[in-house]
Design a protein around this motif. Structure first.
Motif, PDB file in Angstrom:
ATOM      1  N   SER A 131       0.832  -1.203   0.000  1.00  0.00           N
ATOM      2  CA  SER A 131       0.000   0.000   0.000  1.00  0.00           C
ATOM      3  C   SER A 131       0.871   1.260   0.000  1.00  0.00           C
ATOM      4  O   SER A 131       1.620   1.498   0.942  1.00  0.00           O
ATOM      5  N   GLY A 132       0.761   2.038  -1.053  1.00  0.00           N
ATOM      6  CA  GLY A 132       1.515   3.289  -1.139  1.00  0.00           C
ATOM      7  C   GLY A 132       1.019   4.336  -0.152  1.00  0.00           C
ATOM      8  O   GLY A 132       1.808   5.084   0.427  1.00  0.00           O
ATOM      9  N   HIS A 133      -0.296   4.389   0.056  1.00  0.00           N
ATOM     10  CA  HIS A 133      -0.840   5.362   1.007  1.00  0.00           C
ATOM     11  C   HIS A 133      -0.326   5.079   2.424  1.00  0.00           C
ATOM     12  O   HIS A 133       0.056   6.005   3.142  1.00  0.00           O
ATOM     13  N   SER A 134      -0.322   3.808   2.806  1.00  0.00           N
ATOM     14  CA  SER A 134       0.186   3.453   4.138  1.00  0.00           C
ATOM     15  C   SER A 134       1.664   3.780   4.254  1.00  0.00           C
ATOM     16  O   SER A 134       2.119   4.321   5.263  1.00  0.00           O
ATOM     17  N   SER A 135       2.409   3.458   3.213  1.00  0.00           N
ATOM     18  CA  SER A 135       3.846   3.745   3.208  1.00  0.00           C
ATOM     19  C   SER A 135       4.093   5.242   3.377  1.00  0.00           C
ATOM     20  O   SER A 135       4.892   5.659   4.218  1.00  0.00           O
ATOM     21  N   ASN A 136       3.397   6.050   2.594  1.00  0.00           N
ATOM     22  CA  ASN A 136       3.583   7.505   2.659  1.00  0.00           C
ATOM     23  C   ASN A 136       3.214   8.065   4.032  1.00  0.00           C
ATOM     24  O   ASN A 136       3.932   8.896   4.588  1.00  0.00           O
ATOM     25  N   CYS A 154      -4.763   5.448  10.853  1.00  0.00           N
ATOM     26  CA  CYS A 154      -6.097   5.732  10.296  1.00  0.00           C
ATOM     27  C   CYS A 154      -6.077   5.628   8.774  1.00  0.00           C
ATOM     28  O   CYS A 154      -7.022   5.117   8.163  1.00  0.00           O
ATOM     29  N   VAL A 155      -5.012   6.117   8.159  1.00  0.00           N
ATOM     30  CA  VAL A 155      -4.874   5.994   6.703  1.00  0.00           C
ATOM     31  C   VAL A 155      -4.856   4.521   6.310  1.00  0.00           C
ATOM     32  O   VAL A 155      -5.553   4.098   5.384  1.00  0.00           O
ATOM     33  N   ALA A 156      -4.075   3.725   7.028  1.00  0.00           N
ATOM     34  CA  ALA A 156      -3.989   2.293   6.724  1.00  0.00           C
ATOM     35  C   ALA A 156      -5.349   1.615   6.897  1.00  0.00           C
ATOM     36  O   ALA A 156      -5.766   0.831   6.025  1.00  0.00           O
ATOM     37  N   PHE A 157      -6.044   1.912   7.976  1.00  0.00           N
ATOM     38  CA  PHE A 157      -7.360   1.310   8.205  1.00  0.00           C
ATOM     39  C   PHE A 157      -8.378   1.755   7.153  1.00  0.00           C
ATOM     40  O   PHE A 157      -9.237   0.976   6.734  1.00  0.00           O
ATOM     41  N   GLN A 158      -8.269   2.999   6.708  1.00  0.00           N
ATOM     42  CA  GLN A 158      -9.185   3.476   5.661  1.00  0.00           C
ATOM     43  C   GLN A 158      -8.988   2.693   4.377  1.00  0.00           C
ATOM     44  O   GLN A 158      -9.954   2.381   3.679  1.00  0.00           O
ATOM     45  N   ARG A 159      -7.738   2.353   4.049  1.00  0.00           N
ATOM     46  CA  ARG A 159      -7.462   1.574   2.835  1.00  0.00           C
ATOM     47  C   ARG A 159      -8.102   0.194   2.926  1.00  0.00           C
ATOM     48  O   ARG A 159      -8.594  -0.340   1.930  1.00  0.00           O
TER      49      ARG A 159
END
Length: 148
Positions: free
Chosen positions: A56-61, A88-93
């Motif tokens: 996951s790029g969003h989680s990484s960022n 929260c970003v990771a959970f949203q993904r």
């Protein structure tokens, strides 16, 4: 703002970290080829050059930014807040059915590892990156200087 040393260092560390981790993520995604959950092919659907779910790029960022800012702020409540927001970003993904759990976990580990490596190299001064404003009287430019 770039005249404030801690802010300048944090900003450039984030830019470098995002560039390196994004390159790793984008290259890895193409070779690994894991499909997103929304494709409905299952968690073990891998097709070379097709899927882009892992990592996951969003989680990484999010975890890169949390790691670098937490290092520079060095205030425990801020660290909890930063990593809480990254989580929260990771959970949203996951909630949006865009990633599998292993995608966001590996993305978070990738982001944290790359960010900590950039911080360590910068502190040892084996990597130095700084913004540079160029003005020759005719034009104005922004660039960066770096040294190993």
């Amino acid at each position: 703002l770039l005249g404030i040393d801690p802010l300048r260092e944090a900003s450039w560390q984030i830019i470098v970290s995002l560039t390196i981790a994004s390159t790793i993520k984008n290259t890895g995604s193409l070779f690994i080829g894991r499909h997103r959950p929304s494709v409905n092919k299952g968690a073990y659907a891998f097709e070379f050059w097709e899927g882009v779910s892992f990592p996951s790029g969003h989680s990484s960022n999010a975890f890169q930014v949390a790691t670098i800012l937490s290092h520079h702020v060095d205030f425990p409540p801020f660290t909890v807040l930063a990593y809480g927001l990254a989580s929260c970003v990771a959970f949203q993904r996951l909630d949006a059915n865009l990633h599998w759990t292993t995608d966001v976990v590996f993305g978070a580990l990738l982001g944290t590892t790359v960010a900590k490596t950039i911080i360590r190299l910068h502190e040892k001064r084996t990597l130095y990156i700084a913004p540079k404003v160029m003005n020759d009287g005719k034009s104005l430019g922004i660039g960066m200087t770096w040294a190993l």
